[in-house]
Motif scaffolding. Structure first.
Motif, short mmCIF file in Angstrom:
data_model
loop_
_atom_site.label_atom_id
_atom_site.label_comp_id
_atom_site.label_asym_id
_atom_site.label_seq_id
_atom_site.Cartn_x
_atom_site.Cartn_y
_atom_site.Cartn_z
N ARG A 103 4.88 9.30 27.45
CA ARG A 103 3.70 8.94 27.15
C ARG A 103 3.44 7.88 25.63
N VAL A 104 3.55 7.46 25.30
CA VAL A 104 3.14 6.04 23.64
C VAL A 104 2.51 5.73 23.12
N ILE A 105 1.94 7.16 21.79
CA ILE A 105 0.68 6.76 20.95
C ILE A 105 1.45 5.72 20.17
N ALA A 106 0.59 4.85 19.56
CA ALA A 106 1.63 4.06 18.96
C ALA A 106 -0.13 2.93 17.84
N SER A 107 0.64 2.87 16.33
CA SER A 107 -0.12 1.99 15.60
C SER A 107 1.01 1.27 15.14
N VAL A 108 -0.06 -0.13 14.91
CA VAL A 108 0.55 -1.62 14.15
C VAL A 108 -0.44 -1.77 13.22
N ILE A 109 0.50 -2.22 11.82
CA ILE A 109 -0.96 -1.97 10.69
C ILE A 109 -0.05 -3.33 10.57
N ASP A 110 -1.20 -4.54 9.90
CA ASP A 110 -1.06 -6.03 9.33
C ASP A 110 -0.91 -6.19 8.25
N LYS A 111 -0.17 -6.07 7.11
CA LYS A 111 -0.15 -5.25 5.50
C LYS A 111 -0.84 -7.03 4.64
N VAL A 112 -0.85 -8.13 5.31
CA VAL A 112 -1.80 -9.07 4.69
C VAL A 112 -2.82 -9.03 5.40
N LYS A 113 -3.03 -8.68 6.14
CA LYS A 113 -4.66 -8.53 6.08
C LYS A 113 -5.64 -7.36 6.09
N LEU A 114 -4.45 -6.25 5.56
CA LEU A 114 -5.69 -4.84 5.27
C LEU A 114 -4.97 -5.12 3.35
N THR A 115 -4.30 -5.92 2.63
CA THR A 115 -4.58 -6.07 1.49
C THR A 115 -5.73 -6.66 1.54
N GLU A 116 -6.08 -8.25 2.00
CA GLU A 116 -7.14 -9.44 2.58
C GLU A 116 -8.43 -8.44 2.22
N ARG A 117 -8.27 -7.15 3.11
CA ARG A 117 -9.62 -7.21 3.54
C ARG A 117 -9.76 -5.46 3.02
N TYR A 118 -8.85 -5.06 2.15
CA TYR A 118 -9.77 -3.56 1.36
C TYR A 118 -8.53 -3.69 -0.04
N ALA A 119 -9.36 -3.23 -1.03
CA ALA A 119 -9.04 -3.62 -2.51
C ALA A 119 -8.04 -2.57 -2.85
N ASN A 120 -8.12 -1.34 -1.93
CA ASN A 120 -7.61 -0.58 -2.35
C ASN A 120 -7.35 0.55 -1.29
N PRO A 121 -6.51 -0.02 -0.46
CA PRO A 121 -6.36 0.23 1.26
C PRO A 121 -5.76 1.18 0.59
N TRP A 122 -5.22 2.64 2.24
CA TRP A 122 -4.46 3.62 1.60
C TRP A 122 -3.44 3.06 2.15
N SER A 123 -1.92 3.75 2.06
CA SER A 123 -0.74 3.63 2.01
C SER A 123 -0.82 2.99 4.17
N PRO A 124 -0.13 1.95 4.55
CA PRO A 124 -0.02 1.67 6.14
C PRO A 124 1.03 2.89 6.39
N TYR A 125 1.38 3.82 6.12
CA TYR A 125 1.78 5.21 6.50
C TYR A 125 0.67 6.10 7.03
N GLU A 126 0.04 6.34 6.48
CA GLU A 126 -1.09 7.45 6.06
C GLU A 126 -1.91 6.34 6.99
N ILE A 127 -2.46 5.69 7.47
CA ILE A 127 -3.51 5.15 8.19
C ILE A 127 -2.73 4.65 9.47
N ALA A 128 -1.22 4.71 9.92
CA ALA A 128 -0.73 4.92 11.23
C ALA A 128 -0.74 5.83 11.77
N LEU A 129 -0.48 6.67 10.75
CA LEU A 129 -0.10 8.25 10.61
C LEU A 129 -1.66 8.83 11.42
N HIS A 130 -2.57 8.50 10.95
CA HIS A 130 -4.05 9.18 10.62
C HIS A 130 -4.09 8.94 12.83
N PHE A 131 -4.28 7.84 12.88
CA PHE A 131 -4.43 7.12 14.03
C PHE A 131 -3.94 7.77 15.38
#
Length: 243
Positions: A103-131
């Motif tokens: 089975r696959v559990i996955a997360s894909v982070i759009d880094k451009v949208k992430l920086t546009e939406r959040y002033a001080n976002p978490w690391s993409p790795y940490e976001i994906a790892l958390h999910f």
């Protein structure tokens, strides 16, 4: 000591998680957790991959690596010399992924949208790892693994990076990095990160390596033909595209 889980988890990634220098050609980061029942892994998955290696190389010391396969480099230069051989290898490898019960559990982070939406976002790795850890917890709770020790195997990336990843991992499973309204009981299981070098020739890590890029490409170019994703879609337990 906790009883070991019936499952083993192998992790791989595609893209980098930097937000300071975003590659506009590949501005996404994907993290893929591949969850194997240990009985299936021992009796079906490992023998199938070993047989493939003996068929095409005559030994099992070769390591399947998506980038080298795609670029026909290293042990895969033979893919440039014979079209029929190349097509046969791709077909056999594709069939192994299709037949492998995981089975696959996955997360894909759009880094451009992430920086546009959040002033001080978490690391993409940490976001994906958390999910992925949250959904892994739900999977384990749903398969009767409560109270057991689950090993989550990552490929080594370097001393500092591995230490940073392990710290983030342990903070999440300790409940120190909760988000949203839902509280997850990570204490139901014992999650243990393990780091393995590519040279260990882990079958699980090699299969995980084949999954991350197709998942990333599905988000990046959803209309592009993606044969591997079509197979992985049937194995998806959960996937999150963020933001």
């Amino acid at each position: 000591m906790s009883e070991f889980s019936d499952f083993i988890v192998f992790v791989d990634e595609s893209g980098d998680h930097s937000l300071t220098s975003i590659d506009r050609q590949f501005p996404v980061f994907a993290l893929s957790f591949c969850v194997f029942d240990k009985v299936d892994y021992i009796n079906r998955v490992v023998p199938a991959v070993q047989a493939l290696k003996f068929r095409y190389w005559g030994h099992d010391a070769v390591i399947l690596h998506e980038h080298e396969i795609r670029k026909s480099k290293g042990d895969f230069t033979f893919l440039l010399t014979n079209r029929a051989l190349r097509e046969g290898f791709y077909a056999d490898l594709h069939q192994i992924v299709a037949d492998a019960p995981f089975r696959v559990i996955a997360s894909v982070i759009d880094k451009v949208k992430l920086t546009e939406r959040y002033a001080n976002p978490w690391s993409p790795y940490e976001i994906a790892l958390h999910f992925c850890l949250e959904r892994l917890l739900m999977f384990m709770q749903g398969t009767g693994q409560a109270g057991r020790r689950v090993h989550v195997v990552f490929e080594c990336r370097g001393k500092e990076e591995d230490e940073s990843l392990e710290l983030a991992f342990r903070r999440i499973v300790a409940g120190e990095r909760q988000w949203g309204y839902r509280q997850h009981r990570f204490s139901d299981l014992e999650f243990e990160p393990k780091f393995a070098r590519k040279s260990t020739n882990s079958t699980g890590l090699q299969l995980a390596d084949l999954t991350a890029r197709p998942l990333a490409l599905k988000t990046l170019r959803p209309d592009q033909a993606n044969r591997t994703y079509a197979v992985l879609a049937e194995k998806l337990y959960a996937i999150k595209e963020f933001p």
